[in-house]
Design a protein around this motif. Structure first.
Motif, PDB file in Angstrom:
ATOM      1  N   GLU A 120       0.837  -1.206   0.000  1.00  0.00           N
ATOM      2  CA  GLU A 120       0.000   0.000   0.000  1.00  0.00           C
ATOM      3  C   GLU A 120       0.875   1.261   0.000  1.00  0.00           C
ATOM      4  OE1 GLU A 120      -2.591  -0.334   3.389  1.00  0.00           O
ATOM      5  OE2 GLU A 120      -4.144  -1.413   2.258  1.00  0.00           O
ATOM      6  N   ALA A 121       2.016   1.177   0.711  1.00  0.00           N
ATOM      7  CA  ALA A 121       2.910   2.334   0.795  1.00  0.00           C
ATOM      8  C   ALA A 121       3.862   2.423  -0.397  1.00  0.00           C
ATOM      9  CB  ALA A 121       3.716   2.276   2.096  1.00  0.00           C
ATOM     10  N   GLY A 122       3.845   1.414  -1.270  1.00  0.00           N
ATOM     11  CA  GLY A 122       4.742   1.414  -2.427  1.00  0.00           C
ATOM     12  C   GLY A 122       6.197   1.147  -2.060  1.00  0.00           C
ATOM     13  N   MET A 123       6.420   0.509  -0.921  1.00  0.00           N
ATOM     14  CA  MET A 123       7.793   0.230  -0.471  1.00  0.00           C
ATOM     15  C   MET A 123       8.341  -1.007  -1.190  1.00  0.00           C
ATOM     16  SD  MET A 123       7.198   0.964   3.589  1.00  0.00           S
ATOM     17  CE  MET A 123       8.894   0.990   4.134  1.00  0.00           C
ATOM     18  N   ILE A 124       9.643  -0.951  -1.473  1.00  0.00           N
ATOM     19  CA  ILE A 124      10.299  -1.992  -2.272  1.00  0.00           C
ATOM     20  C   ILE A 124      10.752  -3.166  -1.402  1.00  0.00           C
ATOM     21  CG2 ILE A 124      12.467  -2.433  -3.534  1.00  0.00           C
ATOM     22  CD1 ILE A 124      12.102   0.573  -4.497  1.00  0.00           C
ATOM     23  N   SER A 125      10.567  -4.377  -1.910  1.00  0.00           N
ATOM     24  CA  SER A 125      11.181  -5.563  -1.313  1.00  0.00           C
ATOM     25  C   SER A 125      12.279  -6.027  -2.248  1.00  0.00           C
ATOM     26  CB  SER A 125      10.142  -6.669  -1.129  1.00  0.00           C
ATOM     27  OG  SER A 125      10.773  -7.865  -0.714  1.00  0.00           O
ATOM     28  N   LYS A 144      12.147   0.738 -18.897  1.00  0.00           N
ATOM     29  CA  LYS A 144      10.974   0.368 -18.105  1.00  0.00           C
ATOM     30  C   LYS A 144      10.967   1.210 -16.826  1.00  0.00           C
ATOM     31  CE  LYS A 144      12.848  -3.628 -15.462  1.00  0.00           C
ATOM     32  NZ  LYS A 144      14.306  -3.493 -15.514  1.00  0.00           N
ATOM     33  N   GLN A 145       9.802   1.312 -16.182  1.00  0.00           N
ATOM     34  CA  GLN A 145       9.731   2.092 -14.939  1.00  0.00           C
ATOM     35  C   GLN A 145       8.864   1.397 -13.907  1.00  0.00           C
ATOM     36  OE1 GLN A 145       9.336   6.536 -15.098  1.00  0.00           O
ATOM     37  NE2 GLN A 145       7.774   6.195 -13.539  1.00  0.00           N
ATOM     38  N   PHE A 146       9.268   1.536 -12.669  1.00  0.00           N
ATOM     39  CA  PHE A 146       8.534   0.971 -11.540  1.00  0.00           C
ATOM     40  C   PHE A 146       7.240   1.745 -11.358  1.00  0.00           C
ATOM     41  CE2 PHE A 146       8.244  -0.006  -6.843  1.00  0.00           C
ATOM     42  CZ  PHE A 146       8.247  -1.395  -6.961  1.00  0.00           C
ATOM     43  N   THR A 147       6.162   1.042 -11.076  1.00  0.00           N
ATOM     44  CA  THR A 147       4.865   1.699 -10.943  1.00  0.00           C
ATOM     45  C   THR A 147       3.942   0.861 -10.067  1.00  0.00           C
ATOM     46  OG1 THR A 147       3.030   2.686 -12.179  1.00  0.00           O
ATOM     47  CG2 THR A 147       3.829   0.568 -12.966  1.00  0.00           C
ATOM     48  N   LEU A 159       2.799  -3.954  -7.370  1.00  0.00           N
ATOM     49  CA  LEU A 159       3.960  -3.160  -7.767  1.00  0.00           C
ATOM     50  C   LEU A 159       4.634  -3.902  -8.914  1.00  0.00           C
ATOM     51  CD1 LEU A 159       5.399  -2.435  -4.193  1.00  0.00           C
ATOM     52  CD2 LEU A 159       4.053  -0.868  -5.626  1.00  0.00           C
ATOM     53  N   GLY A 160       5.347  -3.166  -9.739  1.00  0.00           N
ATOM     54  CA  GLY A 160       6.044  -3.832 -10.840  1.00  0.00           C
ATOM     55  C   GLY A 160       6.545  -2.812 -11.844  1.00  0.00           C
ATOM     56  N   TYR A 161       6.762  -3.271 -13.046  1.00  0.00           N
ATOM     57  CA  TYR A 161       7.366  -2.426 -14.080  1.00  0.00           C
ATOM     58  C   TYR A 161       6.471  -2.376 -15.316  1.00  0.00           C
ATOM     59  CZ  TYR A 161      11.596  -2.858 -11.269  1.00  0.00           C
ATOM     60  OH  TYR A 161      12.502  -2.807 -10.237  1.00  0.00           O
ATOM     61  N   VAL A 162       6.465  -1.215 -15.979  1.00  0.00           N
ATOM     62  CA  VAL A 162       5.852  -1.131 -17.317  1.00  0.00           C
ATOM     63  C   VAL A 162       6.865  -0.531 -18.286  1.00  0.00           C
ATOM     64  CG1 VAL A 162       3.414  -0.950 -16.727  1.00  0.00           C
ATOM     65  CG2 VAL A 162       4.836   1.117 -16.777  1.00  0.00           C
ATOM     66  N   ASN A 163       6.683  -0.874 -19.556  1.00  0.00           N
ATOM     67  CA  ASN A 163       7.501  -0.266 -20.607  1.00  0.00           C
ATOM     68  C   ASN A 163       7.375   1.251 -20.478  1.00  0.00           C
ATOM     69  OD1 ASN A 163       7.790  -2.888 -21.380  1.00  0.00           O
ATOM     70  ND2 ASN A 163       6.430  -2.740 -23.159  1.00  0.00           N
ATOM     71  N   ILE A 188      -2.605   0.880 -14.800  1.00  0.00           N
ATOM     72  CA  ILE A 188      -1.352   1.453 -14.315  1.00  0.00           C
ATOM     73  C   ILE A 188      -1.677   2.627 -13.402  1.00  0.00           C
ATOM     74  CG2 ILE A 188       0.757   2.651 -15.034  1.00  0.00           C
ATOM     75  CD1 ILE A 188       0.452   0.987 -17.697  1.00  0.00           C
ATOM     76  N   VAL A 189      -1.167   2.577 -12.171  1.00  0.00           N
ATOM     77  CA  VAL A 189      -1.469   3.609 -11.166  1.00  0.00           C
ATOM     78  C   VAL A 189      -0.148   4.205 -10.689  1.00  0.00           C
ATOM     79  CG1 VAL A 189      -2.530   4.076  -8.932  1.00  0.00           C
ATOM     80  CG2 VAL A 189      -3.450   2.252 -10.378  1.00  0.00           C
ATOM     81  N   PRO A 190       0.083   5.496 -10.915  1.00  0.00           N
ATOM     82  CA  PRO A 190       1.334   6.096 -10.435  1.00  0.00           C
ATOM     83  C   PRO A 190       1.438   5.970  -8.914  1.00  0.00           C
ATOM     84  CG  PRO A 190       0.089   7.656 -11.800  1.00  0.00           C
ATOM     85  CD  PRO A 190      -0.818   6.496 -11.534  1.00  0.00           C
ATOM     86  N   LEU A 191       2.647   5.832  -8.424  1.00  0.00           N
ATOM     87  CA  LEU A 191       2.868   5.774  -6.971  1.00  0.00           C
ATOM     88  C   LEU A 191       3.036   7.182  -6.428  1.00  0.00           C
ATOM     89  CD1 LEU A 191       5.343   2.765  -6.965  1.00  0.00           C
ATOM     90  CD2 LEU A 191       2.963   2.749  -6.218  1.00  0.00           C
ATOM     91  N   PRO A 192       2.666   7.502  -5.204  1.00  0.00           N
ATOM     92  CA  PRO A 192       2.020   6.586  -4.259  1.00  0.00           C
ATOM     93  C   PRO A 192       0.560   6.302  -4.637  1.00  0.00           C
ATOM     94  CG  PRO A 192       2.160   8.781  -3.316  1.00  0.00           C
ATOM     95  CD  PRO A 192       2.873   8.839  -4.634  1.00  0.00           C
TER      96      PRO A 192
END
Lengths: 378, 378
Positions: free
Chosen positions: A242-247, A291-294, A338-342, A365-369
């Protein structure tokens, strides 16, 4: 007794292991070659305690890599694209470590004691080997080791009340700013208390300095926390997604680089200091990331947290990205990921699709946060 | 579905995972951040199949670190105290990797394709970080990566009959010498077949080159092996401890060095070539090692394999050593262990003691290999 992990000599016991078993840990993972509980009740119950009360996590697997020596500050800066020139003593900073290609080695919380002493409080990979290898170049006067020190995490809004109680309102602890830490003594134990933690809630990470102190710290916190409804818990995937934090290793690997994460604060390519991967990252910046994290919003029945790199397809069936972590969010009332898109699709408002749990799902696709957009959709 | 491991995105799925689940894997560990089955039936049943018939193991977690480039041979030699000057193409060698203090980083099987290409088939630690770090010095023209390639292990006396069947008696495979390997094609899959494996029995390790080939290789071997009573299995701790084989992180760590292992073949300090830790190891040799790896005979009820560093005490209660791996040996008819003793006690015939499973046990120091002494005691 097997609780979901085979207890081979190869896997180290956390210093909190026995206490977490007593408190009902039902399943474990391994983290930096050490046991880590990953469940007591259900992720939803633990999430509720985390956002309303206070939870105690055994995160001893977040090992410390200690860097000491006259070149320690220069060495730590050499490991990361984050600009550390304003890094103050007794503070922590989150940073990516990068390899010669700009790929992500790890994303530790760095604790700065002073210019000659740092700890890297690491995610799940052998950063000590990386540091020792980098130090072999001979350009740095540093010593690298893994001390016994390791944290528990005390997370949730009532963690402050609990800390006030156990420190008898000691201002040294109670006045800690976010990401500040202090060396102190509680319950007769020498500890480090930091205002940090891998959650979106108020919290602390408390480091024991000697493994033998693990049991006493755990038990004292659990006992003192009863009146605040403390529960034994573990890193909560609902809250962190929910917070968009990376694992790390889930969301980021050697194949990903910090530029793709869209977190400019953590990647200063124009700083004066040199660091591993600087040239490679400049080249990637000049050529443009691919690609970008989103974030993603995902339709359909509730998603459980599990092993996956789930392809995200456009309406022609072309792979447009992939989900690295997904879960059902009670806060937003839908599945999120969370993940990546072109990179050329980063602003797309198309409906994509993903196959998961034998269900065809719609993916946006939902921009973070997430809160910037999903809350409006409620 | 949980089979004893939490399936987080952080843990990679073995390419053989789905097939091992179908074949009844009941529990898993993690190895190099990847799932590895550690049980189908019981260790004793699997041991019997291993010493009498043939067993198939998912050891994809033994990742490959590929070193290619014009300085590959020089670089690989720089990583290990083992003298590689007579290392032939298409052969494997077991070797310790050491850090600047002579401490053990890992103990891979090294596959030499030619002077410009090697694989390190590694135990459970991030050797790729170490290699990348060492290469940063700039003294070596090498590229380091982790290919998709990974092995299954086919172990047991009937593995040769099975291999004869599936290769139609191809001499390229059937004439392989111990530790020799060949690139070949079986079942329509490009593979590498090596006469190697982490057991004391005849066997092969078969590497897929692409993860997507995992299912087909597993299924074809299981099907073809029926007539030889093949069973799905996993690295067998009974067999390997009987053979005195090392499990890295269980028996060896950064705190141990190759001189303590009493395996002179793997540690040539007087060779011409330089390697990481050479000076440190020479100093240790000159000053004398403090402890040595050895076998133990342990009395009392049967020991299960589990997480431990069990202290070995003399009759005054002084710590004389410790057991790093222990198990009941059907072959020798007693509990046996591996571990370390203080160097001045290495030839001691005293009876020591250890507390394990709520039992006070008698412990005898037994030089390795166990067969040299324990068989006479039967």
């Amino acid at each position: 007794m097997s609780k979901g992990i085979i207890y081979t000599p190869r896997i180290r016991k956390s210093p909190f292991f026995e206490e977490t078993i007593k408190d009902g840990a039902t399943n474990f993972t391994t983290y930096n070659h050490m046991t880590m509980p990953v469940g007591y009740t259900t992720p939803e119950q633990e999430y509720n305690s985390l956002i309303n009360d206070v939870t105690l996590w055994d995160v001893a697997g977040e090992r410390q890599v200690e860097v000491v020596g006259e070149d320690a500050a220069k060495f730590v800066q050499y490991l990361t694209p984050r600009n550390l020139s304003t890094f103050k003593d007794s503070f922590c900073r989150y940073a990516f470590l990068t390899d010669e290609n700009g790929g992500i080695i790890n994303d530790p919380l760095i604790l700065k004691f002073n210019d000659q002493k740092f700890w890297l409080s690491i995610a799940d990979s052998d950063v000590i080997y990386w540091c020792k290898g980098v130090a072999l170049s001979g350009n740095f006067k540093v010593k690298i080791s893994e001390p016994e020190a390791c944290p528990v995490s005390l997370q949730g809004p009532k963690s402050k009340d609990l800390m006030a109680k156990v420190t008898n309102n000691d201002p040294k602890v109670m006045d800690l700013k976010y990401y500040q830490f202090v060396e102190t003594n509680l319950f007769g134990l020498d500890l480090i208390v930091a205002r940090s933690g891998w959650s979106n809630q108020f919290g602390y990470e408390i480091y024991i300095l000697r493994e033998e102190d693990g049991g006493a710290l755990w038990r004292n916190l659990m006992d003192a926390g009863k009146e605040f409804k403390i529960v034994p818990s573990c890193p909560n995937q609902i809250d962190r997604i929910e917070a968009g934090m990376i694992s790390h290793l889930g969301d980021t690997t050697l194949n990903d680089n910090p530029l793709e994460l869209n977190l400019p604060k953590f990647c200063d390519l124009d700083q004066e200091a040199d660091f591993v991967g600087k040239e490679a990252l400049k080249k990637i910046r000049d050529e443009g990331i691919k690609k970008q994290f989103t974030g993603f919003k995902i339709s359909g029945k509730k998603i459980g947290y599990n092993m996956a790199s789930i392809p995200v397809l456009d309406k022609n069936g072309s792979r447009s990205g992939y989900i690295t972590s997904g879960i059902y969010s009670p806060n937003f009332g839908c599945n999120i990921g969370l993940g990546y898109v072109n990179i050329d699709l980063i602003h797309s408002e198309e409906i994509y699709s993903a196959q998961h749990d034998e269900e065809q799902r719609e993916v946006e696709i939902v921009p973070l946060p997430f809160s910037s957009r999903l809350e409006k959709m409620k």
